[in-house]
Design a protein around this motif. Structure first.
Motif, PDB file in Angstrom:
ATOM      1  N   LYS A 128     -24.452   0.663  -2.442  1.00 66.48           N
ATOM      2  CA  LYS A 128     -23.817   1.695  -1.618  1.00 66.48           C
ATOM      3  C   LYS A 128     -22.659   1.115  -0.818  1.00 66.48           C
ATOM      4  N   GLU A 129     -22.857  -0.087  -0.279  1.00 66.85           N
ATOM      5  CA  GLU A 129     -21.765  -0.737   0.458  1.00 66.85           C
ATOM      6  C   GLU A 129     -20.565  -0.987  -0.454  1.00 66.85           C
ATOM      7  N   LYS A 130     -20.840  -1.452  -1.675  1.00 69.62           N
ATOM      8  CA  LYS A 130     -19.746  -1.695  -2.617  1.00 69.62           C
ATOM      9  C   LYS A 130     -19.032  -0.392  -2.980  1.00 69.62           C
ATOM     10  N   VAL A 131     -19.826   0.689  -3.154  1.00 72.51           N
ATOM     11  CA  VAL A 131     -19.220   1.987  -3.471  1.00 72.51           C
ATOM     12  C   VAL A 131     -18.314   2.440  -2.338  1.00 72.51           C
ATOM     13  N   GLY A 132     -18.785   2.247  -1.082  1.00 76.22           N
ATOM     14  CA  GLY A 132     -17.952   2.610   0.066  1.00 76.22           C
ATOM     15  C   GLY A 132     -16.647   1.830   0.093  1.00 76.22           C
ATOM     16  N   GLU A 133     -16.744   0.528  -0.174  1.00 79.73           N
ATOM     17  CA  GLU A 133     -15.530  -0.292  -0.198  1.00 79.73           C
ATOM     18  C   GLU A 133     -14.578   0.160  -1.305  1.00 79.73           C
ATOM     19  N   LEU A 134     -15.137   0.455  -2.473  1.00 81.72           N
ATOM     20  CA  LEU A 134     -14.298   0.901  -3.585  1.00 81.72           C
ATOM     21  C   LEU A 134     -13.651   2.251  -3.294  1.00 81.72           C
ATOM     22  N   GLU A 135     -14.392   3.147  -2.626  1.00 80.64           N
ATOM     23  CA  GLU A 135     -13.821   4.443  -2.268  1.00 80.64           C
ATOM     24  C   GLU A 135     -12.664   4.280  -1.291  1.00 80.64           C
ATOM     25  N   GLU A 136     -12.830   3.348  -0.325  1.00 81.64           N
ATOM     26  CA  GLU A 136     -11.733   3.088   0.608  1.00 81.64           C
ATOM     27  C   GLU A 136     -10.510   2.541  -0.119  1.00 81.64           C
ATOM     28  N   LYS A 137     -10.750   1.617  -1.046  1.00 80.43           N
ATOM     29  CA  LYS A 137      -9.629   1.064  -1.811  1.00 80.43           C
ATOM     30  C   LYS A 137      -8.961   2.146  -2.651  1.00 80.43           C
ATOM     31  N   LEU A 138      -9.786   3.015  -3.256  1.00 84.10           N
ATOM     32  CA  LEU A 138      -9.233   4.090  -4.071  1.00 84.10           C
ATOM     33  C   LEU A 138      -8.402   5.046  -3.226  1.00 84.10           C
ATOM     34  N   SER A 139      -8.909   5.361  -2.026  1.00 87.53           N
ATOM     35  CA  SER A 139      -8.156   6.235  -1.122  1.00 87.53           C
ATOM     36  C   SER A 139      -6.838   5.596  -0.724  1.00 87.53           C
ATOM     37  N   SER A 140      -6.871   4.295  -0.455  1.00 86.09           N
ATOM     38  CA  SER A 140      -5.647   3.582  -0.086  1.00 86.09           C
ATOM     39  C   SER A 140      -4.650   3.574  -1.236  1.00 86.09           C
ATOM     40  N   LEU A 141      -5.167   3.365  -2.445  1.00 84.73           N
ATOM     41  CA  LEU A 141      -4.281   3.361  -3.612  1.00 84.73           C
ATOM     42  C   LEU A 141      -3.672   4.733  -3.847  1.00 84.73           C
ATOM     43  N   THR A 142      -4.452   5.789  -3.626  1.00 85.64           N
ATOM     44  CA  THR A 142      -3.939   7.150  -3.798  1.00 85.64           C
ATOM     45  C   THR A 142      -2.851   7.446  -2.789  1.00 85.64           C
ATOM     46  N   LEU A 143      -3.081   7.028  -1.520  1.00 82.94           N
ATOM     47  CA  LEU A 143      -2.080   7.236  -0.470  1.00 82.94           C
ATOM     48  C   LEU A 143      -0.806   6.470  -0.788  1.00 82.94           C
ATOM     49  N   THR A 144      -0.959   5.247  -1.258  1.00 80.15           N
ATOM     50  CA  THR A 144       0.210   4.437  -1.608  1.00 80.15           C
ATOM     51  C   THR A 144       0.988   5.071  -2.746  1.00 80.15           C
ATOM     52  N   SER A 145       0.227   5.610  -3.719  1.00 83.49           N
ATOM     53  CA  SER A 145       0.892   6.258  -4.849  1.00 83.49           C
ATOM     54  C   SER A 145       1.682   7.478  -4.400  1.00 83.49           C
ATOM     55  N   THR A 146       1.079   8.279  -3.481  1.00 83.14           N
ATOM     56  CA  THR A 146       1.781   9.461  -2.962  1.00 83.14           C
ATOM     57  C   THR A 146       3.022   9.053  -2.183  1.00 83.14           C
ATOM     58  N   THR A 147       2.872   7.991  -1.371  1.00 82.80           N
ATOM     59  CA  THR A 147       4.015   7.499  -0.593  1.00 82.80           C
ATOM     60  C   THR A 147       5.123   7.010  -1.509  1.00 82.80           C
ATOM     61  N   ASP A 148       4.756   6.322  -2.573  1.00 84.68           N
ATOM     62  CA  ASP A 148       5.756   5.827  -3.521  1.00 84.68           C
ATOM     63  C   ASP A 148       6.513   6.979  -4.168  1.00 84.68           C
ATOM     64  N   GLU A 149       5.782   8.054  -4.511  1.00 89.97           N
ATOM     65  CA  GLU A 149       6.445   9.203  -5.133  1.00 89.97           C
ATOM     66  C   GLU A 149       7.435   9.849  -4.167  1.00 89.97           C
ATOM     67  N   GLU A 150       7.047   9.965  -2.878  1.00 85.53           N
ATOM     68  CA  GLU A 150       7.955  10.545  -1.884  1.00 85.53           C
ATOM     69  C   GLU A 150       9.176   9.657  -1.678  1.00 85.53           C
ATOM     70  N   GLU A 151       8.945   8.332  -1.670  1.00 85.04           N
ATOM     71  CA  GLU A 151      10.073   7.415  -1.501  1.00 85.04           C
ATOM     72  C   GLU A 151      11.036   7.496  -2.688  1.00 85.04           C
ATOM     73  N   LYS A 152      10.478   7.691  -3.878  1.00 87.95           N
ATOM     74  CA  LYS A 152      11.341   7.804  -5.054  1.00 87.95           C
ATOM     75  C   LYS A 152      12.207   9.059  -4.989  1.00 87.95           C
ATOM     76  N   LYS A 153      11.637  10.124  -4.409  1.00 85.35           N
ATOM     77  CA  LYS A 153      12.440  11.343  -4.264  1.00 85.35           C
ATOM     78  C   LYS A 153      13.592  11.116  -3.296  1.00 85.35           C
ATOM     79  N   VAL A 154      13.314  10.425  -2.183  1.00 84.92           N
ATOM     80  CA  VAL A 154      14.351  10.176  -1.175  1.00 84.92           C
ATOM     81  C   VAL A 154      15.330   9.108  -1.658  1.00 84.92           C
ATOM     82  N   ASP A 155      14.806   8.076  -2.311  1.00 80.78           N
ATOM     83  CA  ASP A 155      15.632   6.951  -2.765  1.00 80.78           C
ATOM     84  C   ASP A 155      15.391   6.734  -4.258  1.00 80.78           C
ATOM     85  N   PRO A 156      15.924   7.611  -5.113  1.00 81.14           N
ATOM     86  CA  PRO A 156      15.640   7.532  -6.553  1.00 81.14           C
ATOM     87  C   PRO A 156      16.127   6.242  -7.191  1.00 81.14           C
TER      88      PRO A 156
END
Length: 201
Positions: A128-156
């Motif tokens: 369960k602890e490992k699953v929690g850590e992986l979920e946090e990492k997955l959430s961070s990766l998703t946020l980073t991916s969204t941020t990257d997409e927004e940055e690409k729109k502003v700075d293609p």
């Protein structure tokens, strides 16, 4: 050492099966005995091979000879009942021993299963602890991916992708100053054109 009329008790020694067994085997009719050792039949594999003559004592022969048919039948019946009782007790003890062993085996299995359950719960907690850590990492990766997409729109073209925060702030100020300068220049040009067209202003 023996003094007076006292004599040490006699103990018969019987050899059988390669072992020596000693002890009192004879009883005196009418007198109680402190100890009576049964003949070592377990050590005599050849007891009933036809070569050994099995006899009963003279006293027992006399007693049996004096008994009538009815008395002998009663003795046989009583002895048969005693044998059956002995068989029942032996069977009961055998079953009891089997049940005791089965109970001990069951307790051992229960203890083993309890330990396995405890270990499984600990492993579940770790997972369960490992699953929690992986979920946090997955959430961070998703946020980073969204941020990257927004940055690409502003700075293609990715011009500012490698800029630090300080560089970006400096660039913002630079663009702002440039815009102010351009706006001021445009205003001055427009004012000069108005003055040319309207000299009296």
């Amino acid at each position: 050492e023996v003094t007076g009329d006292q004599r040490p008790p006699k103990h018969a020694r019987v050899e059988g099966g390669g072992s020596m067994v000693s002890g009192p085997h004879k009883l005196i009719p009418g007198k109680a005995a402190e100890e009576f050792v049964l003949p070592p039949a377990m050590g005599h594999d050849c007891l009933l091979d036809g070569k050994i003559v099995v006899k009963i004592s003279d006293a027992d022969q006399t007693i049996l000879a004096s008994m009538g048919p009815e008395s002998l039948r009663n003795v046989v019946a009583d002895s048969s009942v005693a044998v059956f009782k002995l068989l029942k007790v032996a069977t009961f003890l055998n079953d009891l021993a089997s049940q005791t062993k089965a109970c001990a085996d069951a307790k051992g299995k229960v203890t083993k299963l309890e330990k396995e359950l405890h270990d499984a719960k600990e492993e579940e907690g770790k997972l369960k602890e490992k699953v929690g850590e992986l979920e946090e990492k997955l959430s961070s990766l998703t946020l980073t991916s969204t941020t990257d997409e927004e940055e690409k729109k502003v700075d293609p073209t990715g011009t500012y992708a490698k800029f630090s925060r300080a560089d970006l702030i400096a660039k913002i100020y630079e663009v702002r100053d440039l815009q102010i300068e351009v706006a001021s220049s445009s205003f001055q040009n427009a004012l000069a054109q108005l003055q040319v067209l309207n000299p009296g202003i």
